[in-house]
Design an enzyme around this catalytic site. Sequence first.
Site, PDB file in Angstrom:
ATOM      1  N   LYS A  57       8.663  45.961 -11.449  1.00 17.76           N
ATOM      2  CA  LYS A  57       8.090  45.365 -10.251  1.00 17.76           C
ATOM      3  C   LYS A  57       7.996  46.450  -9.184  1.00 17.76           C
ATOM      4  O   LYS A  57       8.999  47.086  -8.841  1.00 17.76           O
ATOM      5  CB  LYS A  57       8.966  44.207  -9.759  1.00 17.76           C
ATOM      6  CG  LYS A  57       8.373  43.430  -8.585  1.00 17.76           C
ATOM      7  CD  LYS A  57       9.228  42.209  -8.266  1.00 17.76           C
ATOM      8  CE  LYS A  57       8.620  41.370  -7.153  1.00 17.76           C
ATOM      9  NZ  LYS A  57       9.417  40.151  -6.876  1.00 17.76           N
ATOM     10  N   ASP A  67      11.727  28.158  -5.842  1.00 17.69           N
ATOM     11  CA  ASP A  67      10.355  28.359  -6.316  1.00 17.69           C
ATOM     12  C   ASP A  67      10.287  28.152  -7.830  1.00 17.69           C
ATOM     13  O   ASP A  67       9.633  28.916  -8.543  1.00 17.69           O
ATOM     14  CB  ASP A  67       9.863  29.764  -5.950  1.00 17.69           C
ATOM     15  CG  ASP A  67       8.347  29.916  -6.116  1.00 17.69           C
ATOM     16  OD1 ASP A  67       7.645  28.891  -6.120  1.00 17.69           O
ATOM     17  OD2 ASP A  67       7.878  31.063  -6.250  1.00 17.69           O
ATOM     18  N   LEU A 105       0.958  43.529 -15.725  1.00 19.26           N
ATOM     19  CA  LEU A 105       1.259  42.146 -16.122  1.00 19.26           C
ATOM     20  C   LEU A 105       0.870  41.156 -15.035  1.00 19.26           C
ATOM     21  O   LEU A 105       0.586  39.994 -15.307  1.00 19.26           O
ATOM     22  CB  LEU A 105       2.754  42.011 -16.431  1.00 19.26           C
ATOM     23  CG  LEU A 105       3.300  42.869 -17.570  1.00 19.26           C
ATOM     24  CD1 LEU A 105       4.815  42.733 -17.662  1.00 19.26           C
ATOM     25  CD2 LEU A 105       2.657  42.482 -18.896  1.00 19.26           C
ATOM     26  N   VAL A 118       3.328  44.091 -11.110  1.00 20.06           N
ATOM     27  CA  VAL A 118       4.311  44.181 -12.192  1.00 20.06           C
ATOM     28  C   VAL A 118       3.631  44.813 -13.393  1.00 20.06           C
ATOM     29  O   VAL A 118       2.552  44.392 -13.805  1.00 20.06           O
ATOM     30  CB  VAL A 118       4.869  42.787 -12.572  1.00 20.06           C
ATOM     31  CG1 VAL A 118       5.882  42.916 -13.703  1.00 20.06           C
ATOM     32  CG2 VAL A 118       5.505  42.114 -11.362  1.00 20.06           C
ATOM     33  N   GLU A 165      -0.374  41.069 -10.452  1.00 20.40           N
ATOM     34  CA  GLU A 165      -0.625  41.837  -9.237  1.00 20.40           C
ATOM     35  C   GLU A 165      -0.821  40.908  -8.052  1.00 20.40           C
ATOM     36  O   GLU A 165      -1.478  39.868  -8.153  1.00 20.40           O
ATOM     37  CB  GLU A 165      -1.864  42.716  -9.433  1.00 20.40           C
ATOM     38  CG  GLU A 165      -2.023  43.790  -8.399  1.00 20.40           C
ATOM     39  CD  GLU A 165      -2.986  44.884  -8.855  1.00 20.40           C
ATOM     40  OE1 GLU A 165      -3.175  45.838  -8.076  1.00 20.40           O
ATOM     41  OE2 GLU A 165      -3.529  44.786  -9.973  1.00 20.40           O
ATOM     42  N   GLY A 166      -0.226  41.270  -6.914  1.00 18.71           N
ATOM     43  CA  GLY A 166      -0.380  40.518  -5.677  1.00 18.71           C
ATOM     44  C   GLY A 166      -0.903  41.424  -4.578  1.00 18.71           C
ATOM     45  O   GLY A 166      -1.333  42.549  -4.826  1.00 18.71           O
ATOM     46  N   TYR A 220       0.700  42.892  -2.147  1.00 19.17           N
ATOM     47  CA  TYR A 220       1.536  44.042  -1.814  1.00 19.17           C
ATOM     48  C   TYR A 220       2.510  44.428  -2.943  1.00 19.17           C
ATOM     49  O   TYR A 220       3.406  45.229  -2.740  1.00 19.17           O
ATOM     50  CB  TYR A 220       2.319  43.791  -0.521  1.00 19.17           C
ATOM     51  CG  TYR A 220       3.156  42.527  -0.524  1.00 19.17           C
ATOM     52  CD1 TYR A 220       4.449  42.526  -1.026  1.00 19.17           C
ATOM     53  CD2 TYR A 220       2.641  41.340  -0.017  1.00 19.17           C
ATOM     54  CE1 TYR A 220       5.213  41.376  -1.042  1.00 19.17           C
ATOM     55  CE2 TYR A 220       3.398  40.178  -0.021  1.00 19.17           C
ATOM     56  CZ  TYR A 220       4.679  40.199  -0.528  1.00 19.17           C
ATOM     57  OH  TYR A 220       5.438  39.047  -0.530  1.00 19.17           O
TER      58      TYR A 220
END
Length: 305
Positions: free
Chosen positions: A54, A148, A27, A35, A29-30, A32
């Site tokens: 996550k 945020d 769903l 999801v 991605e970063g 590190y």
Amino acid sequence: MGRINNSVVPSDDEILSKRGYKLDRVLGEGSYSKVKSALWKKPGSNETLQVAIKIINRTTAPQDFIERFWPRERDLMEVLQHDNVIQMFDIFSEANKIYMSLERATHGDLLDYVQLKGRLGEQETHKYFSEMCNGIKYLHGLQIVHRDLKCENMLLTAQNSIKIADFGFARKMSKSEISKTFCGSAAYAAPEVLRGVPYEGTSSDIWSLGVILFIMACALMPFRDTSLSKILKDQKNTPNFPEKHKLNKRYCHLVTNILRYDLKKRFSLQDILHHDWLTTIYNKPRPDPSVSSTDSGIESDRSLS
């Protein structure tokens, strides 16, 4: 399975399947974390839930995240229970990774929705904003500030209800405390955050809500986000509402008073909850005055692309 230092490391699928999860697509991605969607058969039950998993890689995550932000997110998520806040079902660590099982809002996030549909009608804007305020009232009542808030963190359920998500920057703050951590998205951040001065978390959250409220009804950002100096310059002025949309004056009054550069004049959550636009009750469907997404942009540096 993979190998690290000659040791066999089980895959995410293998680790999660032992707990009743069947992984599906990615769903998000970063650098590190990522999801993934999954189906989860709850232990001792025949019920199967759609969840979001996550997955955080401890070996690549910044030390500051592992020592400060992650423990806060974990502790907060363990206690949160509200209709308009994403719920955590399960959390555990294995093979240098952290796994968090979360309620999945299957209709995506609010930004994608506005980009697809164009500006929202007044009734729909009113519904979503009311739900956001309910969620924030709950969080602030627990002395939790999100820090945020943005359209990407406002998720939509299958029933099209708002769920506030992503508590990576959230923390507990008493009313007398101020924050010196300048986090979040610049386009949604309050002036005091962008200026780098210690700030009150609840008031900063309120500002971000005002930006989201503007976006829903206008399908535009209220401030130019091409540079920090331009955002700060714009924030000192009343938001520029698109005249062609003929927006409700009470709605414009509310947005204007939320997006006050002067903290002393900025609406509190109580002010918002008692504002006559928010207390309006829609007893029956009204014609939707929204326009197509192709008619939603005015200035390129305020668009939602």
